[in-house]
Design an enzyme around this catalytic site. Structure first.
Site, PDB file in Angstrom:
ATOM      1  N   LYS A 151       0.058   3.879  -2.666  1.00  0.00           N
ATOM      2  CA  LYS A 151      -0.923   4.959  -2.574  1.00  0.00           C
ATOM      3  C   LYS A 151      -0.266   6.335  -2.424  1.00  0.00           C
ATOM      4  O   LYS A 151      -0.936   7.364  -2.594  1.00  0.00           O
ATOM      5  CB  LYS A 151      -1.863   4.708  -1.395  1.00  0.00           C
ATOM      6  N   SER A 190      -5.825   3.467   4.814  1.00  0.00           N
ATOM      7  CA  SER A 190      -5.281   2.747   3.662  1.00  0.00           C
ATOM      8  C   SER A 190      -6.370   2.043   2.873  1.00  0.00           C
ATOM      9  O   SER A 190      -6.223   0.885   2.476  1.00  0.00           O
ATOM     10  CB  SER A 190      -4.217   1.729   4.127  1.00  0.00           C
ATOM     11  N   SER A 222       0.799  -1.239   0.000  1.00  0.00           N
ATOM     12  CA  SER A 222       0.000   0.000   0.000  1.00  0.00           C
ATOM     13  C   SER A 222       0.823   1.276   0.000  1.00  0.00           C
ATOM     14  O   SER A 222       0.243   2.378  -0.084  1.00  0.00           O
ATOM     15  CB  SER A 222      -0.947   0.013   1.205  1.00  0.00           C
TER      16      SER A 222
END
Length: 475
Positions: free
Chosen positions: A77, A131, A74
């Site tokens: 991102k 997230s 993640s």
């Protein structure tokens, strides 16, 4: 010792020797000492790959397998949200699609609903703090039209920023063999993202209130980044100088974290990929940050200058001057608001001190001659930073220096006295009589004596002896 015992002992030593390569090198490293953060080696980190950079310059301070291909999870991102803030309108309302919220059970979610109308800025918070993969999907669809278009933009942006070992296939970081990067490339992306003020506000927020939408009432989302958000039971993960930014976890990627911190004007960015435990990605980051802060310091041009201030020699100083005309020059910014802060390593400070004259430009605005008053401006010094406008300083006298008493008036003094004399006719003085009467008369007298002597010598040369002819007889 008997022969058989010697043979058995030798065999054991050989076996131990051959087994040594089986141990990881990290096992041979010295144990990490938190009281000595300046001592750090690769074996002190759990992560498979890591890097630490100075945020302003991008200079690498520490690295471990920084160019090894890794899965970012993640932390992807970071680029997703930065692109949204760079190319999108924060107030743009995006309708969350059914596909955006169609997540697997183990995917992280911001609990968005299909058909929900959410502003882009709130989707950015939802993608970073909890997230949410659903929020990242909604950003990609809302800005790119399709996720594929947005991913193409991600790869184009990453490559243009110098991330040559990076390839993305989605906006959320869900594992894919073709979705990869390196610690070095991710540090580049994080550094660029942290230049955006709104991005910095998002990643530093412990929580955010999502306003009421067409489906839900307002609700609060919390930051799952324990490096920033001080959480009960996670005190070992919190860092007092932290400024962000993003966690990432998948089974293939392990525990990942991209962190940033600022202390005493020094800003650092770290990347940790593939840590074996959730806590280790934070403790590895703290080790990196402490190491970086032990190597760097924030100082100013004025502070560096005063470590070895310029000293000049003043002419015509009073003979009783205790420092025989040596004058130290102090420094003072012309514009007090101009920033002259610099971030340097300890070794670079010494280099700056020793080579300060070659790194700046000095101009003197008055002659280096006494008398001089303390605080008097002697000249200027200009520093030209790599980024930003030149900074100008005034060089001022650190002390007063009296002038030497002259044995005879200088030409300037004679002219000044003559111009200020109210009597249009010169006063009759011995000096005047000597200069204008006696001295010329003596010169004329000597010249006449010399001419007379030369004439006398010339007459002697003109007296030529003549010889009488004699008869010659020839036989």
């Amino acid at each position: 010792m008997k022969q058989g015992a010697k043979i058995r002992l030798l065999a054991l030593l050989l076996a131990a020797l051959f087994c040594l390569p089986a141990f990881p090198f990290s096992a041979l490293a010295t144990e990490y000492d938190a009281s000595r953060p300046e001592v750090l080696d690769e074996g002190h980190l759990s992560a498979g790959a890591a890097i630490l950079i100075e945020a302003d310059s991008g200079k690498v301070i520490f690295e471990k397998n920084a160019d090894q291909i890794m899965y970012p999870a993640s932390t992807t991102k970071i680029l997703t949200v930065w692109l949204a803030l760079t190319f999108g309108d924060p107030n743009q309302v995006i309708t969350v699609s059914d596909a955006a919220v169609a997540l697997a059970e183990d995917e992280s979610s911001a609990k968005l609903a299909a058909g929900e109308n959410v502003k882009l800025i709130d989707l950015c918070y939802a993608a970073m703090l909890p997230s949410g993969n659903d929020a990242a999907n909604a950003i990609a669809e809302g800005l790119g039209g399709t996720r594929e278009n947005f991913v193409a933009l991600m790869n184009e942006a990453a490559y243009s920023l110098g991330c040559t070992n990076t390839h993305f296939v989605n906006a959320n970081g869900l594992h894919d063999e073709n979705h990869f990067t390196t610690a070095r490339d991710m540090a580049i992306l994080a550094r660029v993202a942290m230049e955006n003020e709104t991005f910095r506000e998002i990643v530093l927020s412990p929580s955010h209130v999502l306003p009421k939408t067409n489906i839900y009432r307002s609700r609060t989302i919390n930051n799952r980044n324990f490096f920033v958000a001080k959480t009960e039971g996670e005190e070992n993960c919190y860092y007092e100088y932290s400024t962000g930014i993003k966690t990432g976890t998948t089974q293939a990627a392990g525990n990942c974290f991209v962190g940033s911190a600022t202390k005493d004007g020094v800003s650092l960015i770290s990347v940790v990929f593939g840590a074996s435990k959730d806590e280790y990605r934070y403790t590895d980051t703290i080790k990196l940050m402490d190491y970086g802060f032990s190597q760097y310091l924030s100082t100013s041009i004025a502070e560096i200058y005063m470590k070895n201030p310029r000293v000049v020699d003043i002419r015509s100083f009073d003979l009783d001057d205790p420092e025989v005309g040596r004058l130290t020059l102090n420094i003072r910014k012309q514009d007090s608001k101009a920033s002259d802060l610099v971030v340097v390593t300890l070794d670079e400070v010494e280099y700056w001190v020793q080579n300060f004259s070659s790194l700046t430009v000095t101009e003197f605005t008055r002659d280096l001659i006494a008398p001089i008053q303390e605080g008097e401006i002697m000249g200027t010094l200009t520093y030209y930073p790599e980024n930003g406008n030149p900074v100008v300083y005034e060089l001022t006298a650190a002390r007063s220096i009296a002038a030497r008493e002259q044995l005879a008036p200088t030409v300037d003094q004679i002219i000044a006295d003559a111009m200020n004399d109210p009597n249009p006719f010169p006063r009759i003085t011995f000096e005047l009589v000597f200069l204008y009467l006696l001295l010329p008369a003596a010169g004329i007298f000597l010249a006449l004596r010399l001419i007379k002597r030369l004439l006398k010598q010339l007459k002697k040369f003109r007296k030529v002896k003549t010889f009488k002819p004699t008869s010659r007889y020839y036989r």
